[in-house]
Enzyme design. Structure first.
Site, PDB file in Angstrom:
ATOM      1  CE  LYS A  96      -2.273  -0.552   3.757  1.00  0.00           C
ATOM      2  NZ  LYS A  96      -1.485  -1.744   4.171  1.00  0.00           N
ATOM      3  CE  LYS A 130      -0.399   3.693   7.785  1.00  0.00           C
ATOM      4  NZ  LYS A 130      -0.365   2.600   6.796  1.00  0.00           N
TER       5      LYS A 130
END
Length: 215
Positions: free
Chosen positions: A17, A39
């Site tokens: 990812k 994030k």
């Protein structure tokens, strides 16, 4: 005007990812779009998100003002575990209001926000809230990261079915070529099968190859 926010998830932990998020950001920036990565929740770090550091490395950019403001990494926990457990071990709850406010601030400053999750779609954020349900609540379209490793067909199709069951839009499938566990024969067949499955069941979904990155 708010940005388009995409949620970057994966079929499993370690599927790539972070590489995919950095690559997508770099690609969009090269297309003259003002893009930033974020994030959702970082675990296993103290004060600074290592995933954000990797994003910036791939994007070939310095630390951004929003990084210094911690808008791109609003929640960091020290133990390298699922967010629900990491937060419990650190003795504090995840502040979702703080996360959402940070995302909205980024959306006001940028054209595109790429929000990277932790692990896969079914990872628990709390004992009662799964990642996929958070995504549904927020209304984010998903970029799902997969690869040609053995087992990824099963994990990918399960993830796709979970998205379909919750009526969450799948914007793109990002096929990570950085996965060094690939077997050439398996990877070729996996690619063919997944492309055919998307064409039949998710015809509007983009296919994005994430090339081997040298950073």
């Amino acid at each position: 005007m708010s940005a388009q926010i995409y949620f970057i998830s994966g079929i499993d932990t370690g599927i790539g990812k972070t590489f995919a998020t950095g690559f997508l950001a770099k690609t969009l920036a090269e297309q003259q779009q003002k893009v930033i990565t974020q994030k959702l929740i970082q675990t296993g770090n103290v004060d600074v998100s290592e995933d954000l550091e990797k994003h910036r490395e791939i994007m070939a950019t310095d630390w951004l003002p929003e990084d210094h403001e911690k808008l791109t990494m609003p929640e960091i926990f020290t133990y390298p575990a699922s967010p629900h457990l990491a937060s419990e071990l650190d003795g504090r709850e995840i502040d979702f209001a703080k996360i959402n406010a940070a995302t909205e601030t980024l959306a006001q400053r940028y054209d595109v926000v790429l929000l990277e999750g932790a692990g896969g779609l079914m990872v628990p954020l709390t004992r009662r809230l799964l990642t996929i349900d958070f995504v549904k609540q927020q209304g984010y379209p998903v970029v799902l990261v997969s690869s040609g490793r053995l087992g990824s067909i099963n994990h990918t199709l399960l993830s796709l079915e979970a998205l379909k069951a919750r009526q969450i839009p799948l914007y793109a499938l990002a096929y990570n070529l950085n996965d060094d566990s690939q077997d050439e024969i398996i990877a070729k067949d996996t690619r063919q099968l997944l492309k055919a499955y998307l064409a039949e069941h998710f015809p509007d979904t983009l296919w994005i190859d994430v090339p081997v990155l040298v950073v």
